[in-house]
Enzyme design. Sequence first.
Site, PDB file in Angstrom:
ATOM      1  N   GLN A  82      35.500  66.669 101.665  1.00  0.00           N
ATOM      2  CA  GLN A  82      35.372  67.989 101.069  1.00  0.00           C
ATOM      3  C   GLN A  82      34.603  67.965  99.748  1.00  0.00           C
ATOM      4  O   GLN A  82      34.358  66.910  99.169  1.00  0.00           O
ATOM      5  CB  GLN A  82      36.762  68.598 100.854  1.00  0.00           C
ATOM      6  CG  GLN A  82      37.454  68.948 102.167  1.00  0.00           C
ATOM      7  CD  GLN A  82      38.722  69.754 101.950  1.00  0.00           C
ATOM      8  OE1 GLN A  82      39.802  69.208 101.906  1.00  0.00           O
ATOM      9  NE2 GLN A  82      38.572  71.059 101.812  1.00  0.00           N
ATOM     10  N   HIS A  83      34.229  69.167  99.301  1.00  0.00           N
ATOM     11  CA  HIS A  83      33.685  69.444  97.968  1.00  0.00           C
ATOM     12  C   HIS A  83      32.240  69.026  97.749  1.00  0.00           C
ATOM     13  O   HIS A  83      31.573  69.592  96.889  1.00  0.00           O
ATOM     14  CB  HIS A  83      34.512  68.764  96.868  1.00  0.00           C
ATOM     15  CG  HIS A  83      35.967  69.070  96.872  1.00  0.00           C
ATOM     16  ND1 HIS A  83      36.467  70.351  96.818  1.00  0.00           N
ATOM     17  CD2 HIS A  83      37.051  68.251  96.910  1.00  0.00           C
ATOM     18  CE1 HIS A  83      37.782  70.314  96.824  1.00  0.00           C
ATOM     19  NE2 HIS A  83      38.171  69.053  96.876  1.00  0.00           N
ATOM     20  N   ASP A 233      38.330  67.236 105.783  1.00  0.00           N
ATOM     21  CA  ASP A 233      39.016  66.097 106.386  1.00  0.00           C
ATOM     22  C   ASP A 233      40.533  66.256 106.382  1.00  0.00           C
ATOM     23  O   ASP A 233      41.213  65.870 107.339  1.00  0.00           O
ATOM     24  CB  ASP A 233      38.609  64.787 105.707  1.00  0.00           C
ATOM     25  CG  ASP A 233      38.653  64.850 104.187  1.00  0.00           C
ATOM     26  OD1 ASP A 233      39.074  65.879 103.620  1.00  0.00           O
ATOM     27  OD2 ASP A 233      38.265  63.847 103.558  1.00  0.00           O
TER      28      ASP A 233
END
Length: 436
Positions: A82-83, A233
Amino acid sequence: MALYLGIDLGTQGLKCVVYNGNTRKIVSRSSYNYDILPSPVAGRAEQHPDTWIQATKVAVREALSRLPRPADVCALGVSGQQHGLVALDQQGQVIRPAKLWCDTESAEEAAELSGKLGITLVPSFTLTKLLWLKRREAASWSRLAAVLLPGSYLNYWLTGEQAMEAGDASGTGGFDIRSLTWDEGALGHVDPELRGKMPRLVGPNELVGTVLPHVAEELGLPPGVVVSPGSGDNACSALGAGVVSDGQLVVSLGTSGTVFGKSSRPVIDPSGGIAPFCDATGGWLPLLCTLNCTKPVEDVRACFGMSHEEMSALAEKEAPGCGGVSYLPYLVGERTPNWPHATGVIAGLTPGSLRPGLLYRSALEGATLGLLGGLRRMQHLGMSAREVRLVGGGSRSALWRRIVADAFQLPVRLPLESESAALGAALQAAACHSGT
């Protein structure tokens, strides 16, 4: 026979599983390892998306090579770290290496945005990286036409479609988890034109598209394979671990440490310690993430030149609590607590304390106690906890499993499939393809 491909695009590598929808078993798997780009800049953690594409090509071909009938693959799903900021230009080309979730260069921008938004945004969130890009790399910012995350970028390469679902979008810092729409106010604090550069949002049951013919040929896939929306995830890991109701928690022991659980309502933590994420089914997934989990343990192992099995055997002989030795494992700064410039500390050392087993156990305990703080905060915010499902590479350690059970004082269950994120992506693909 219907087969479904699940891809987990991680920080240290990509994993692929093939799930048989009839037998409900994984029938093939593969992996491809890579690393973060080396850099002398403190706090920088980047990867080039080309690395992810190469990993996908190798891993998918390998997994398909073990199947008697690769033509039975019907759909695939992607779980992504992520991110991470993937910046694209007008032609859809990558402008610069992706700034990852564990990149803390945007700490100054995170503090500024936190003040403007009235919430705590840690440097992991994509919004802080976008403001960093605007401030620090004007030439790159001037070319920016589209913003994607690692998982949605891989979907874009597969299908030619730029799209994102709520689980991944909720990790950007620019998404309203109540209305499940882009937060124009938050995005506007970075730039008034940023909203137009965010991808279209899709629901958890919508298909992103179909694998492009030339990509299918490169991967060895049959024509017409459809692609589910995927998710972050952790959201995919929740699916793969069977976390479907309130009170069930997942603790993941990987590069990062995470504790998260399904919630039937949005959970907002004013302190920012618990991230207000959505899950991959249309619900919510409050989550605590630490930056330092398996790496401090690996560093202790490497320092003494022993295997993890040898170190575990020595650590089992040490008493819980390590005789007062405490390891604060903030080797790359920390996300929770929000101390991006912190460093690690081993405290409580006395003569004879520098034993390999004791230091190894202190690293396990230090990583675990950081996650336990997340559970306590979740309970304070009204979440229930009745069991833990343990996943990630660290879950293979019997000693670490026991430490988690002792610290959390909850039943600990091990899913049969350790690659829960890849499995979750495959299960989502199966559900989207079959309409169930």
